[in-house]
Each structure stands twice: as C-alpha cells, then as structure tokens.
Design an enzyme around this catalytic site. Structure first.
Site, PDB file in Angstrom:
ATOM      1  N   ASN A 144       1.391   4.657   0.015  1.00 15.85           N
ATOM      2  CA  ASN A 144       1.476   3.266  -0.446  1.00 15.85           C
ATOM      3  C   ASN A 144       0.324   2.453   0.108  1.00 15.85           C
ATOM      4  O   ASN A 144      -0.835   2.763  -0.241  1.00 15.85           O
ATOM      5  CB  ASN A 144       2.880   2.655  -0.305  1.00 15.85           C
ATOM      6  CG  ASN A 144       3.514   2.672   1.051  1.00 15.85           C
ATOM      7  OD1 ASN A 144       3.707   3.718   1.649  1.00 15.85           O
ATOM      8  ND2 ASN A 144       3.874   1.526   1.560  1.00 15.85           N
ATOM      9  N   ASP A 145       0.547   1.458   0.933  1.00 13.71           N
ATOM     10  CA  ASP A 145      -0.512   0.487   1.231  1.00 13.71           C
ATOM     11  C   ASP A 145      -1.795   1.091   1.831  1.00 13.71           C
ATOM     12  O   ASP A 145      -1.712   1.947   2.708  1.00 13.71           O
ATOM     13  CB  ASP A 145      -0.029  -0.525   2.277  1.00 13.71           C
ATOM     14  CG  ASP A 145       1.338  -1.079   1.988  1.00 13.71           C
ATOM     15  OD1 ASP A 145       1.884  -0.807   0.919  1.00 13.71           O
ATOM     16  OD2 ASP A 145       1.856  -1.784   2.858  1.00 13.71           O
ATOM     17  N   GLN A 153      -0.690   4.217   4.195  1.00 16.91           N
ATOM     18  CA  GLN A 153       0.709   4.543   4.440  1.00 16.91           C
ATOM     19  C   GLN A 153       1.003   5.857   3.722  1.00 16.91           C
ATOM     20  O   GLN A 153       0.784   5.986   2.506  1.00 16.91           O
ATOM     21  CB  GLN A 153       1.605   3.432   3.874  1.00 16.91           C
ATOM     22  CG  GLN A 153       1.555   2.154   4.666  1.00 16.91           C
ATOM     23  CD  GLN A 153       2.354   2.283   5.962  1.00 16.91           C
ATOM     24  OE1 GLN A 153       3.568   2.279   5.943  1.00 16.91           O
ATOM     25  NE2 GLN A 153       1.666   2.407   7.090  1.00 16.91           N
TER      26      GLN A 153
HETATM   27  C1  FRU Z   1       4.283  -3.040   1.595  1.00 22.43           C
HETATM   28  C2  FRU Z   1       5.107  -2.557   2.774  1.00 22.43           C
HETATM   29  C3  FRU Z   1       4.678  -3.231   4.053  1.00 22.43           C
HETATM   30  C4  FRU Z   1       5.113  -2.230   5.086  1.00 22.43           C
HETATM   31  C5  FRU Z   1       4.810  -0.931   4.397  1.00 22.43           C
HETATM   32  C6  FRU Z   1       5.714   0.196   4.757  1.00 22.43           C
HETATM   33  O1  FRU Z   1       4.252  -2.132   0.549  1.00 22.43           O
HETATM   34  O2  FRU Z   1       6.477  -2.758   2.530  1.00 22.43           O
HETATM   35  O3  FRU Z   1       5.216  -4.515   4.260  1.00 22.43           O
HETATM   36  O4  FRU Z   1       4.409  -2.350   6.286  1.00 22.43           O
HETATM   37  O5  FRU Z   1       4.892  -1.179   3.012  1.00 22.43           O
HETATM   38  O6  FRU Z   1       5.277   1.378   4.167  1.00 22.43           O
END
Ligand code: FRU
Length: 467
Positions: free
Chosen positions: A40-41, A57
């Site tokens: 993800n991020d 992530q």
């Molecule tokens: C955004 C989020 C962040 C968090 C992360 C966890 O997509 O929810 O706020 O740190 O992903 O993976």
C-alpha cells in the site's frame, strides 16, 4: 508474531508465490509492484547521495492488510529500481501490529526513518507510537524505539509521521482522529528527532472554517512549492458528491501559509489530487536538484480489494509513476517525472479524423492526444474515456458487480498525456492541471480505439519494460 518468525514465513511466501507472480498477466512492465503479497502506501521517499530510496507498506505474507513491513527499493534514475533488504518488520512491543507509514530524513549523514508502531489489544482497542529507525552499514535499519506515545485528547489513530527540516529544527506532521471523531493534522517540533513537542492542530475537520470534513485524516505531508505551503492529506469520511469524492477515501491538498511559531495554517479549499479510481496516501520528497517529486499508492483502502484479478496470482496493488509537482499562476500541476522518458521506444505520429485513427497497442505505452473537439477512446475494451467538449468522463466496469462507474473532470481540454502499463492508466490533463489514475484489467495486447468526427493529433511511444 515475532520478527524472525515473520521473516521466515515471508521467505516461504516468496518461494511459494513468485512463480505465480511471474506468470501473472496484469503484472506491470515499469511500475513498482510487490514481489508477492500486498503493497500500500509509499513511505520514506528521499534522495541521498544521488540515490533515491522508496520504501513501501508491504504485507509479504498475504494480500490483506496485516503484517505491515517496510519494503525498500533504491534507484539512481527513478526508472530502474533495485530491491534492498526489508527495512522494518513488526514484532517489538511498540510495533507489534504493524510498522505503519512514515517518512525519511538524513541526520548526521545517515537515513533515519520515522514510522508509526501500531499496537492492537485483544479487546479491539489500539495505540500508536511514533518511532525511529536508523540506517546501518549493511543497508538495513536498526530500530531505535518509540519517541512519542499517543498525545492526550486523541484516539489510538495517530500516525504517519512526515518529518522535515525548517531553519534550525525538525518538524513533523501527524494524521489523527480526535476523541470526537474529527480528522486532524498535528504539528510537532524537535531539536534532535527524539524529543517532540506538540505545537497544535494545523488543519482538520471543523478547523479553519471548513466544517465537518471527515473522522480521520491519514498520511499528511507539508512542503513549500514556489513560496507557497502545500498540505497534502487523506481525509476519511467525506460524502460522495455528483462528480467528486467518488472513491471510498480521498487524497487531496490545501495551499496556504504556515506560521511555524503560532502553529497556524491559513489555507484555502480542499482539492482532490487525482480524479481517477485509484489514488491514495501520496508522499513527496525534494530531489537533490530541487524538484518536488510525488509518488502515490494506486489503490484505496477497502475499495474493491477483494475483486482484483491479481489476487489469484498472489499479489495486489502498485505505486503510481513518480510525478513532478509545480505551481503556475497559483495553479497546482503534476507531470510524469522527466526520467520516465528513458522508457520511450518506437515513436509514431498521426493526424486526422478520430474515426479514422489507427488502433495502436496500449499494453505498455505513452500517448499524447491533442483533440480539436469531442471524441471517445476505448482502452482494450476495459475502460473508456469520453470528451464531450466540456466534461471528460472516465468509465470502467465496476470490479465487483460489472456496472459502469465513472470519474469526471471539467475544464477546457487542450491535451492528454496517457501512460499505460498493462493494468494501469495515468491520464495527465493539460500538462498536469489534473490527473486521473486507475487500475483496469484488459485482455492480452489491448489496443486503443478512437471514435468521433473531430480532428486530432496523436503521438505514441511503446514503453520499454524495465521490471
Ligand atoms: C493509509 C494507511 C496509513 C497507515 C497505513 C497502514 O493507507 O492506513 O494511515 O499508516 O496505511 O498500512
């Protein structure tokens, strides 16, 4: 799960799933995607001694939002990326349920990571610690532990530290949900990255005259562009409107002026950063040549994640291409990073009536399209773009139920620059005045079909795979 155990299982998952991933039809040719599992991020985006570092992530064990580690890629040109040792793995008492998002800075010549240690309790409650980690001689990162517990007055949702240097101090913004379920951005200051003082809330729901604006704001980022301060954030809980806020959660920006002493940010209206189907949690960095670069996640939390066809191949999600940010006459622009031009292969040009245009391949391609009037474009039967002279409409069949879904932009269209990469499309409107990013899942060798009675000019490059 303790760190070593998680890493052993991650190696097993890689051995099990890599052969499947390599056969996957929708694997990008030049975008960053996880080797296996869920990405993800983007995190910790920074350039240091010429090299770009981009962390992300990553759940190496599966395609759901658990076991969040920080994967790490490095590049000297923003195009060719090499895997680095996994930077952060959850397992300490202060990050047992995930090394959540954060950022990187260079202090004393070393890259330091600021991230959120997420901790969940059996009763369903949670807390969060803002933590530090420091680069070591092996290219890995040593955890230095928490530097900030939850500030009083906030729920367990305080996270995503973005740290930068201003004059003689370090500053941090954090995303937060307060005890009244209002999303906020907090500003903090430190002399040494270890002791942090909360200065106040600089933006949020029911602050600065914006009314009710979501229950949680994630992934803030604050920086200066041409003397103007820009605050990026991801509010959760905005109601969909006719042509905006159509994704489950939004990513956007405010422009304004930050008074560091008073911790006050005077800002204008919220603008979405991307009008497509998938875009969230962007992060920026200042390159050594001064450019402000942005990378986003081409996904949205809890949006269609169970329906991505890549799941059967053991992976999900990609990052956007790196973008260059600029301001022209107060207007915010995003353009593909110029380094991406290295990918351009064979070039073709064409001019004529849309109905007579050739069908060019758009598996991995770049297209410049300059229309004189209304037209429509179909991308491999899986996505269409319609320009009627006032409204640009992007249509995709919903991954869940097959119903057509739309995203919109209004304005005076002069040019479209479209980047295709097997299962993604990034549409830059009028040299970056607006962007629409989306995943789509066409059959093999998708082609562009144009229709309409208007004159248009086309330029096409095939983009050379580099992943
Ligand atoms: C955004 C989020 C962040 C968090 C992360 C966890 O997509 O929810 O706020 O740190 O992903 O993976």
């Amino acid at each position: 799960m303790e760190e070593l155990n998680l890493m052993k299982q991650a190696v097993q998952a890689l051995m099990r799933d890599i052969p499947k991933v390599l056969r996957a039809p929708h694997r990008p040719a030049w975008h960053l995607a996880p080797s296996v599992g869920l990405l993800n991020d983007p995190n910790g985006f920074i350039q240091h001694n010429g090299a770009f570092h981009l962390f992300y992530q990553w759940n190496p064990l599966g395609c759901d939002h658990r076991n969040k580690c920080w994967g790490h890629w490095q590049s000297t040109d923003l195009v060719n990326w090499q895997h680095q040792p996994v930077a952060l793995v959850p397992g300490a008492c202060y990050d047992s349920h995930g090394c959540y998002s954060g950022s990187a800075v260079v202090a004393d010549g070393k890259i330091m990571l600021a991230y959120t240690g997420n901790v969940k309790y059996p009763d369903g409650s949670r807390t969060a610690y803002q933590c530090l980690a420091q680069e070591n001689a092996q290219g890995g990162y040593d955890k230095l532990g928490p530097v900030l517990p939850l500030p009083p007055g906030y729920s367990g949702h305080v996270r995503d530290p973005k740290v930068w240097r201003h004059q003689d101090d370090w500053y941090m913004v954090l995303g937060a949900r307060d005890l009244q379920d209002r999303g906020k951005v907090l500003l903090l200051r430190s002399a040494d990255l270890r002791n942090w003082q909360l200065l106040g809330e600089i933006a949020g729901s029911q602050l600065n005259g914006i009314g009710d604006f979501g229950y949680m704001w994630e992934c803030p980022d604050l920086f200066t562009l041409d003397g103007v301060e820009i605050l990026i954030c991801c509010p959760q809980g905005l109601a969909a409107q006719a042509e905006q806020y159509l994704n489950v959660y939004q990513a956007g920006y405010f422009t304004g002026k930050l008074d560091y002493r008073q911790a006050r940010f005077e800002h204008g209206a919220f603008h979405e950063l991307d009008l497509g189907f998938e875009f969230y949690a962007p992060q920026t960095t200042q390159a050594e040549d001064g450019r402000r670069l942005l990378v986003g996640w081409m996904g949205v939390p809890e949006q269609d994640e169970d329906y991505h066809p890549t799941l059967q191949y053991g992976w999900i999600h990609i990052l956007t291409c790196p973008r260059e940010l600029s301001l022209h006459q107060g207007k915010f622009y995003q353009q593909p990073a110029r380094e991406l031009q290295q990918l351009r292969g064979e070039n073709r040009q064409w001019q004529g009536i849309a109905d007579e245009a050739p069908c060019w391949p758009v598996g991995s391609a770049e297209l410049l399209l300059t229309p004189e009037g209304a037209f429509s474009a179909d991308f491999g039967g899986a996505m269409t773009l319609l320009w009627d002279g006032a409204l640009l409409r992007l249509t995709r069949n919903n991954l869940r139920n097959g119903q057509p879904e739309h995203r919109y932009w209004r304005g005076n269209l002069s040019q479209l620059q479209i980047l295709f990469d097997r299962s993604s499309v990034e549409i830059f409107i009028n040299h970056g005045e607006a962007v629409m990013s989306a995943r789509y899942f066409p059959g093999p060798q998708p082609q562009l079909h144009l229709s309409g009675k208007t004159q248009l000019t086309l330029e096409h490059w095939s983009l050379t795979p580099c992943m």
